[in-house]
Design a protein around this motif. Structure first.
Motif, PDB file in Angstrom:
ATOM      1  N   HIS A  42       2.725  -4.499  -7.318  1.00 34.87           N
ATOM      2  CA  HIS A  42       3.605  -4.888  -6.217  1.00 34.87           C
ATOM      3  C   HIS A  42       3.076  -4.251  -4.934  1.00 34.87           C
ATOM      4  CE1 HIS A  42       7.257  -5.865  -3.987  1.00 34.87           C
ATOM      5  NE2 HIS A  42       7.169  -4.646  -3.477  1.00 34.87           N
ATOM      6  N   VAL A  43       2.774  -5.078  -3.929  1.00 35.57           N
ATOM      7  CA  VAL A  43       2.162  -4.601  -2.693  1.00 35.57           C
ATOM      8  C   VAL A  43       3.059  -4.899  -1.497  1.00 35.57           C
ATOM      9  CG1 VAL A  43       0.234  -4.920  -1.084  1.00 35.57           C
ATOM     10  CG2 VAL A  43      -0.205  -4.790  -3.550  1.00 35.57           C
ATOM     11  N   GLU A  44       3.254  -3.896  -0.655  1.00 38.95           N
ATOM     12  CA  GLU A  44       3.847  -4.072   0.660  1.00 38.95           C
ATOM     13  C   GLU A  44       2.892  -3.460   1.673  1.00 38.95           C
ATOM     14  OE1 GLU A  44       8.041  -3.342   1.024  1.00 38.95           O
ATOM     15  OE2 GLU A  44       8.406  -3.748  -1.120  1.00 38.95           O
ATOM     16  N   LEU A  45       2.889  -4.007   2.890  1.00 39.39           N
ATOM     17  CA  LEU A  45       1.957  -3.581   3.926  1.00 39.39           C
ATOM     18  C   LEU A  45       2.710  -3.011   5.120  1.00 39.39           C
ATOM     19  CD1 LEU A  45      -0.397  -6.705   3.867  1.00 39.39           C
ATOM     20  CD2 LEU A  45      -0.697  -4.547   2.633  1.00 39.39           C
ATOM     21  N   THR A  46       2.110  -2.014   5.763  1.00 45.05           N
ATOM     22  CA  THR A  46       2.701  -1.404   6.951  1.00 45.05           C
ATOM     23  C   THR A  46       1.680  -1.368   8.075  1.00 45.05           C
ATOM     24  OG1 THR A  46       4.226  -0.015   5.681  1.00 45.05           O
ATOM     25  CG2 THR A  46       3.726   0.688   7.923  1.00 45.05           C
ATOM     26  N   THR A  47       2.119  -1.786   9.263  1.00 52.79           N
ATOM     27  CA  THR A  47       1.289  -1.690  10.469  1.00 52.79           C
ATOM     28  C   THR A  47       2.067  -0.931  11.535  1.00 52.79           C
ATOM     29  OG1 THR A  47       0.176  -3.791  10.013  1.00 52.79           O
ATOM     30  CG2 THR A  47       0.072  -2.954  12.274  1.00 52.79           C
ATOM     31  N   LEU A  48       1.538   0.212  11.926  1.00 53.30           N
ATOM     32  CA  LEU A  48       2.114   0.975  13.033  1.00 53.30           C
ATOM     33  C   LEU A  48       1.610   0.337  14.325  1.00 53.30           C
ATOM     34  CD1 LEU A  48       3.703   3.661  13.765  1.00 53.30           C
ATOM     35  CD2 LEU A  48       1.441   4.709  14.010  1.00 53.30           C
TER      36      LEU A  48
ATOM     37  N   ASP B  73       2.547 -15.376   0.722  1.00 49.99           N
ATOM     38  CA  ASP B  73       3.478 -15.305   1.849  1.00 49.99           C
ATOM     39  C   ASP B  73       4.764 -14.553   1.539  1.00 49.99           C
ATOM     40  OD1 ASP B  73       4.848 -17.126   0.283  1.00 49.99           O
ATOM     41  OD2 ASP B  73       4.856 -18.740   1.774  1.00 49.99           O
ATOM     42  N   THR B  74       4.886 -14.023   0.300  1.00 54.85           N
ATOM     43  CA  THR B  74       6.058 -13.203  -0.031  1.00 54.85           C
ATOM     44  C   THR B  74       5.766 -11.705   0.049  1.00 54.85           C
ATOM     45  OG1 THR B  74       5.615 -13.147  -2.419  1.00 54.85           O
ATOM     46  CG2 THR B  74       6.898 -15.008  -1.580  1.00 54.85           C
ATOM     47  N   ILE B  75       4.530 -11.331   0.456  1.00 57.96           N
ATOM     48  CA  ILE B  75       4.218  -9.910   0.632  1.00 57.96           C
ATOM     49  C   ILE B  75       5.049  -9.360   1.784  1.00 57.96           C
ATOM     50  CG2 ILE B  75       2.428  -8.256   1.290  1.00 57.96           C
ATOM     51  CD1 ILE B  75       0.377 -10.170   0.049  1.00 57.96           C
ATOM     52  N   PRO B  76       5.869  -8.334   1.566  1.00 60.98           N
ATOM     53  CA  PRO B  76       6.635  -7.748   2.679  1.00 60.98           C
ATOM     54  C   PRO B  76       5.705  -7.038   3.663  1.00 60.98           C
ATOM     55  CG  PRO B  76       7.635  -7.221   0.560  1.00 60.98           C
ATOM     56  CD  PRO B  76       6.267  -7.755   0.274  1.00 60.98           C
ATOM     57  N   LEU B  77       5.921  -7.310   4.944  1.00 64.40           N
ATOM     58  CA  LEU B  77       5.149  -6.676   6.008  1.00 64.40           C
ATOM     59  C   LEU B  77       6.099  -5.845   6.862  1.00 64.40           C
ATOM     60  CD1 LEU B  77       2.607  -6.249   7.768  1.00 64.40           C
ATOM     61  CD2 LEU B  77       3.183  -8.406   8.922  1.00 64.40           C
ATOM     62  N   HIS B  78       5.756  -4.580   7.063  1.00 64.07           N
ATOM     63  CA  HIS B  78       6.561  -3.663   7.870  1.00 64.07           C
ATOM     64  C   HIS B  78       5.828  -3.361   9.173  1.00 64.07           C
ATOM     65  CE1 HIS B  78       9.086  -2.474   4.284  1.00 64.07           C
ATOM     66  NE2 HIS B  78       7.975  -2.877   3.670  1.00 64.07           N
ATOM     67  N   PHE B  79       6.416  -3.726  10.294  1.00 66.35           N
ATOM     68  CA  PHE B  79       5.919  -3.284  11.590  1.00 66.35           C
ATOM     69  C   PHE B  79       6.693  -2.028  11.971  1.00 66.35           C
ATOM     70  CE2 PHE B  79       4.799  -7.873  12.339  1.00 66.35           C
ATOM     71  CZ  PHE B  79       3.430  -7.671  12.413  1.00 66.35           C
ATOM     72  N   SER B  80       5.989  -0.938  12.167  1.00 65.79           N
ATOM     73  CA  SER B  80       6.647   0.338  12.438  1.00 65.79           C
ATOM     74  C   SER B  80       6.441   0.756  13.890  1.00 65.79           C
ATOM     75  CB  SER B  80       6.093   1.409  11.491  1.00 65.79           C
ATOM     76  OG  SER B  80       6.855   2.581  11.542  1.00 65.79           O
ATOM     77  N   ARG B  81       7.471   1.343  14.484  1.00 63.23           N
ATOM     78  CA  ARG B  81       7.396   1.773  15.877  1.00 63.23           C
ATOM     79  C   ARG B  81       6.637   3.091  15.993  1.00 63.23           C
ATOM     80  NH1 ARG B  81      12.140   3.355  20.275  1.00 63.23           N
ATOM     81  NH2 ARG B  81      10.888   2.802  22.111  1.00 63.23           N
ATOM     82  N   TYR B  82       5.680   3.111  16.893  1.00 64.50           N
ATOM     83  CA  TYR B  82       4.885   4.312  17.165  1.00 64.50           C
ATOM     84  C   TYR B  82       5.589   5.209  18.188  1.00 64.50           C
ATOM     85  CZ  TYR B  82       1.711   6.802  20.338  1.00 64.50           C
ATOM     86  OH  TYR B  82       1.152   7.719  21.174  1.00 64.50           O
ATOM     87  N   PHE B  83       5.469   6.518  17.985  1.00 64.70           N
ATOM     88  CA  PHE B  83       5.875   7.528  18.965  1.00 64.70           C
ATOM     89  C   PHE B  83       4.700   8.486  19.163  1.00 64.70           C
ATOM     90  CE2 PHE B  83       9.904   6.102  17.197  1.00 64.70           C
ATOM     91  CZ  PHE B  83      10.689   5.955  18.332  1.00 64.70           C
ATOM     92  N   PRO B  84       4.530   9.044  20.366  1.00 62.26           N
ATOM     93  CA  PRO B  84       3.415   9.976  20.601  1.00 62.26           C
ATOM     94  C   PRO B  84       3.407  11.106  19.570  1.00 62.26           C
ATOM     95  CG  PRO B  84       4.473   9.412  22.670  1.00 62.26           C
ATOM     96  CD  PRO B  84       5.337   8.838  21.575  1.00 62.26           C
TER      97      PRO B  84
END
Length: 329
Positions: A209-215, A239-250
């Motif tokens: 099971h794969v999920e992806l994260t992009t900061l 197209d069912t792979i969950p993709l997480h866009f994460s908010r960047y902080f310094p």
């Protein structure tokens, strides 16, 4: 410490590590880029075997894994070191350090802890767990024999051969897809995009099971055309792979301003044109944090922070339209 599994001997007591695409050539008494694999008398040793910098019971959503036993708890462990050098690293106090205070946790102890307090298994996380390969392999194999699940939260920078040795014992992975630009990986991470894409492909092929994260970092990896290319690539895999866009902080060595909420929402809208599940992290937005049925938009899983409630699933199907859910339960 234990002798490393993945290396070859060279002349003059040198060794070459074969674990990740860096293929570090290591002279006697020196370490590779990760800092925790050292040449001692012509043999490569994994210095941090069974030495954990952090041990904690976490919600599975913290990994983040949203479609893998939602609402469960998992024992989480990490050590020191990393084979990337990202200047915005959120865990730089352990990833960019190579030694420090540790807990001694042999594989047998980790498995015992991973079966307590309602935990479903073990998550190898916090720093880069794939450089902890020998320990993760031994522990995951033992955990699997005991009926526990194994989760790896990783940058995905590993060679195909050792990865394929490990994958039979891994149930889920969250893989950082830091950018869809080879130049970005080279300049900011000190690695290659192709190696990470290979890891994602191999994990999916192995039925992990794969999920992806992009900061998302303003001006560095939030280009709209790049995001479209990344989403197209993911969608072709599944197209069912969950993709997480994460908010960047310094953080650490990066002083770019925090990611605007509008940038995250735009990225999510771009991704939703091709992907069924896209989430936003490091923001409070229940709409983009919850899981909806892609067929009828019924609310399947409601999330607020790490609070999770399964409300629209019955017998692994949507309670409204009966579509089978794309979630491990």
């Amino acid at each position: 410490m234990v002798e490393a599994r993945e290396y070859i001997s060279l002349d003059h007591n040198r060794v070459q590590c074969q674990l990740c695409p860096h293929h570090c050539m290591i002279a006697p008494n020196k370490s590779g880029i990760c800092g925790i694999r050292k040449n001692i008398d012509g043999k490569l040793y994994a210095l941090m075997y069974a030495r954990a910098s952090s041990v904690s019971l976490d919600p599975i959503e913290k990994k983040p894994l949203y479609h893998f036993y939602p609402g469960s708890q998992i024992l989480s462990m990490g050590t020191y070191g990393c084979n990337f050098r990202c200047p915005w690293c959120q865990n730089w106090t352990i990833s960019q350090e190579h030694d420090g205070p540790t807990h001694t946790v042999p594989p047998e102890t980790a498995v015992t802890l991973g079966s307590r307090q309602g935990s479903i298994g073990i998550s190898y996380t916090y720093n880069e767990p794939l450089i902890w390969f020998e320990y993760v392999y031994d522990t995951a194999k033992l955990a699997k024999e005991k009926g526990l699940v194994n989760v790896v939260v990783t940058n995905g920078y590993i060679n195909a051969e050792p990865l394929q040795q490990l994958l039979p014992y891994i149930d889920a992975m969250n893989i950082d897809l830091k950018s869809f630009s080879a130049e970005f990986y080279k300049k900011y991470c000190g690695g290659t995009l192709d190696a990470v894409l290979q890891t994602i492909e191999l994990a999916i092929k192995a039925n992990v099971h794969v999920e992806l994260t992009t900061l998302l970092i303003p001006t560095l990896n939030d280009n709209e055309q790049e995001l479209i290319a990344m989403v197209d690539w993911i969608a072709k895999l599944n197209d069912t792979i969950p993709l997480h866009f994460s908010r960047y902080f310094p953080q650490y060595q990066c002083e770019v301003s925090p990611t605007p909420i509008a940038t995250l929402k735009k990225a999510r809208q771009i991704a939703l044109q091709k992907l069924k599940y896209v989430f936003l992290g490091n923001v409070h937005d229940p709409e983009s944090d919850s899981t909806f049925c892609p067929a009828c938009h019924n609310l399947l899983i409601k999330r607020e922070g790490y609070w999770t409630s399964i409300i629209g699933i019955k017998d692994k199907r949507c309670s409204r339209c009966s579509r089978q859910v794309d979630i491990v339960l």
